[in-house]
Write a protein that holds these residues in place. Structure first.
Motif, PDB file in Angstrom:
ATOM      1  N   UNK A 296       0.804  -1.197   0.000  1.00 31.65           N
ATOM      2  CA  UNK A 296       0.000   0.000   0.000  1.00 31.65           C
ATOM      3  C   UNK A 296       0.848   1.262   0.000  1.00 31.65           C
ATOM      4  N   UNK A 297       1.851   1.284   0.844  1.00 34.81           N
ATOM      5  CA  UNK A 297       2.697   2.468   0.954  1.00 34.81           C
ATOM      6  C   UNK A 297       3.490   2.700  -0.320  1.00 34.81           C
ATOM      7  N   UNK A 298       3.959   1.638  -0.953  1.00 34.36           N
ATOM      8  CA  UNK A 298       4.704   1.774  -2.207  1.00 34.36           C
ATOM      9  C   UNK A 298       3.843   2.480  -3.253  1.00 34.36           C
ATOM     10  N   UNK A 299       2.585   2.064  -3.374  1.00 36.58           N
ATOM     11  CA  UNK A 299       1.673   2.671  -4.347  1.00 36.58           C
ATOM     12  C   UNK A 299       1.386   4.119  -3.978  1.00 36.58           C
ATOM     13  N   UNK A 300       1.160   4.393  -2.711  1.00 32.41           N
ATOM     14  CA  UNK A 300       0.925   5.768  -2.268  1.00 32.41           C
ATOM     15  C   UNK A 300       2.109   6.652  -2.630  1.00 32.41           C
ATOM     16  N   UNK A 301       3.308   6.182  -2.369  1.00 29.43           N
ATOM     17  CA  UNK A 301       4.511   6.956  -2.694  1.00 29.43           C
ATOM     18  C   UNK A 301       4.629   7.178  -4.198  1.00 29.43           C
ATOM     19  N   UNK A 302       4.327   6.157  -4.987  1.00 26.66           N
ATOM     20  CA  UNK A 302       4.380   6.281  -6.446  1.00 26.66           C
ATOM     21  C   UNK A 302       3.398   7.344  -6.940  1.00 26.66           C
ATOM     22  N   UNK A 303       2.142   7.266  -6.473  1.00 24.58           N
ATOM     23  CA  UNK A 303       1.132   8.225  -6.916  1.00 24.58           C
ATOM     24  C   UNK A 303       1.479   9.646  -6.484  1.00 24.58           C
ATOM     25  N   UNK A 304       2.007   9.793  -5.284  1.00 25.41           N
ATOM     26  CA  UNK A 304       2.393  11.114  -4.783  1.00 25.41           C
ATOM     27  C   UNK A 304       3.523  11.685  -5.627  1.00 25.41           C
ATOM     28  N   UNK A 305       4.476  10.846  -5.975  1.00 27.61           N
ATOM     29  CA  UNK A 305       5.586  11.306  -6.816  1.00 27.61           C
ATOM     30  C   UNK A 305       5.085  11.667  -8.222  1.00 27.61           C
ATOM     31  N   UNK A 306       4.195  10.871  -8.753  1.00 25.86           N
ATOM     32  CA  UNK A 306       3.687  11.094 -10.109  1.00 25.86           C
ATOM     33  C   UNK A 306       2.868  12.378 -10.220  1.00 25.86           C
ATOM     34  N   UNK A 307       2.007  12.647  -9.227  1.00 24.74           N
ATOM     35  CA  UNK A 307       1.064  13.760  -9.314  1.00 24.74           C
ATOM     36  C   UNK A 307       1.341  14.909  -8.345  1.00 24.74           C
ATOM     37  N   UNK A 308       2.286  14.733  -7.440  1.00 24.01           N
ATOM     38  CA  UNK A 308       2.557  15.776  -6.458  1.00 24.01           C
ATOM     39  C   UNK A 308       1.672  15.690  -5.227  1.00 24.01           C
ATOM     40  N   UNK A 309       0.694  14.802  -5.268  1.00 23.81           N
ATOM     41  CA  UNK A 309      -0.178  14.533  -4.123  1.00 23.81           C
ATOM     42  C   UNK A 309      -0.764  13.140  -4.312  1.00 23.81           C
ATOM     43  N   UNK A 310      -1.283  12.549  -3.237  1.00 16.37           N
ATOM     44  CA  UNK A 310      -1.797  11.180  -3.352  1.00 16.37           C
ATOM     45  C   UNK A 310      -3.125  11.140  -4.112  1.00 16.37           C
ATOM     46  N   UNK A 311      -3.036  10.888  -5.400  1.00 24.93           N
ATOM     47  CA  UNK A 311      -4.241  10.734  -6.220  1.00 24.93           C
ATOM     48  C   UNK A 311      -3.917   9.829  -7.395  1.00 24.93           C
ATOM     49  N   UNK A 312      -4.955   9.263  -7.973  1.00 34.10           N
ATOM     50  CA  UNK A 312      -4.782   8.388  -9.113  1.00 34.10           C
ATOM     51  C   UNK A 312      -5.816   7.286  -9.095  1.00 34.10           C
ATOM     52  N   UNK A 313      -5.810   6.463 -10.150  1.00 37.96           N
ATOM     53  CA  UNK A 313      -6.797   5.393 -10.302  1.00 37.96           C
ATOM     54  C   UNK A 313      -6.106   4.043 -10.178  1.00 37.96           C
ATOM     55  N   UNK A 314      -6.681   3.199  -9.322  1.00 40.69           N
ATOM     56  CA  UNK A 314      -6.142   1.866  -9.049  1.00 40.69           C
ATOM     57  C   UNK A 314      -7.130   0.795  -9.486  1.00 40.69           C
ATOM     58  N   UNK A 315      -6.606  -0.212 -10.158  1.00 41.42           N
ATOM     59  CA  UNK A 315      -7.348  -1.431 -10.471  1.00 41.42           C
ATOM     60  C   UNK A 315      -6.922  -2.472  -9.441  1.00 41.42           C
ATOM     61  N   UNK A 316      -7.899  -3.130  -8.830  1.00 44.36           N
ATOM     62  CA  UNK A 316      -7.609  -4.215  -7.890  1.00 44.36           C
ATOM     63  C   UNK A 316      -8.148  -5.519  -8.452  1.00 44.36           C
ATOM     64  N   UNK A 317      -7.277  -6.512  -8.469  1.00 47.78           N
ATOM     65  CA  UNK A 317      -7.674  -7.832  -8.925  1.00 47.78           C
ATOM     66  C   UNK A 317      -7.585  -8.778  -7.734  1.00 47.78           C
ATOM     67  N   UNK A 318      -8.751  -9.264  -7.317  1.00 43.98           N
ATOM     68  CA  UNK A 318      -8.867 -10.087  -6.119  1.00 43.98           C
ATOM     69  C   UNK A 318      -8.703 -11.564  -6.450  1.00 43.98           C
ATOM     70  N   UNK A 319      -8.291 -12.315  -5.437  1.00 45.57           N
ATOM     71  CA  UNK A 319      -8.207 -13.767  -5.556  1.00 45.57           C
ATOM     72  C   UNK A 319      -9.578 -14.372  -5.367  1.00 45.57           C
TER      73      UNK A 319
END
Length: 176
Positions: free
Chosen positions: A1-24
Motif C-alpha cells: 500500500x505504501x509503495x503505491x501511495x509513494x508512487x502516486x504522490x511522486x507522479x502527481x505531487x499529491x496522493x491521487x490516481x486510479x487503481x485497479x484491484x484484482x482479487x483472488x
C-alpha cells in the motif's frame, strides 16, 4: 500500500490516481488481509479512486480476461494491484496485448522465486514491486516439532511472519 501511495504522490505531487484491484477468492484469509493492508493506507486519501474490483480466483488466465474487460472501458489507469503474482502477470499480459502496459505500473503480492515468479517479474521490469508473502510452513514445522518433543512448550497465541517489499533495487538479492 505504501509503495503505491509513494508512487502516486511522486507522479502527481499529491496522493491521487486510479487503481485497479484484482482479487483472488473473496472470503479467503490471504485475500482479506492483502486487501485490508493496502486499504489501510489508501482509504485515507480521497484523491485515490478505484475501478470496481474484479475477482480472478488466483488465476492468471482469469486476471487476463478481467483486465481485458477493464481496459475496454477505463482510460488513465495508474496502478494495477493484483493480489498474487499470477494475477498481476495476467493483468500485465492483457495490457501488453492492448499496447497499454507502459501507461500503468503493476504491483503484486507473493514474491515467488523462479522464472514465473514475481521477483523475476520485478527484475525484468514487468512489475514495479511485489511483496513476499511468507507461507509459514517452516514456522508450522518448528511449532509442531516443539509440541511433539517438549511437553512444557506452549505456542504463542499469534505469530507474525515478516514480509519484504521487492523492488528493482533489491530483487536480485531477495532469495540469495
Amino acid at each position: 500500500g505504501q509503495f503505491v501511495l509513494d508512487y502516486l504522490t511522486k507522479k502527481y505531487g499529491s496522493p491521487k490516481g486510479k487503481i485497479v484491484e484484482i482479487a483472488g477468492l473473496k472470503g479467503v484469509e490471504a485475500e482479506t488481509n492483502r486487501k485490508a493492508g493496502a486499504h489501510e493506507i489508501w482509504d485515507k486519501y480521497p484523491g485515490i479512486t478505484f475501478v470496481p474490483e474484479v475477482e480472478a480466483k488466483w488465476l492468471q488466465s482469469e486476471a487476463k480476461d478481467r483486465m481485458t474487460e477493464i481496459l475496454a472501458v477505463n482510460q488513465n489507469i495508474d496502478v494495477v494491484y493484483g493480489r498474487s503474482d499470477a494475477m498481476s502477470m495476467g493483468a500485465y499480459l492483457a495490457a501488453k496485448e492492448k499496447g497499454r502496459e507502459k501507461e500503468m505500473i503493476f504491483v503484486s503480492i507473493d514474491g515467488l522465486p523462479g522464472d514465473a515468479g514475481g521477483v523475476h517479474a520485478v527484475e525484468e521490469g514487468i512489475f514495479a514491486a511485489t511483496c513476499t508473502y511468507p507461507m509459514c510452513v517452516d514456522k508450522a514445522v518448528e511449532i509442531g516439532t516443539k509440541l511433539l518433543h517438549d511437553p512444557t512448550f506452549v505456542p504463542e497465541k499469534t505469530y507474525t511472519m515478516p514480509s519484504k517489499l521487492v523492488t528493482p533495487e533489491n530483487a536480485a538479492s531477495i532469495y540469495k
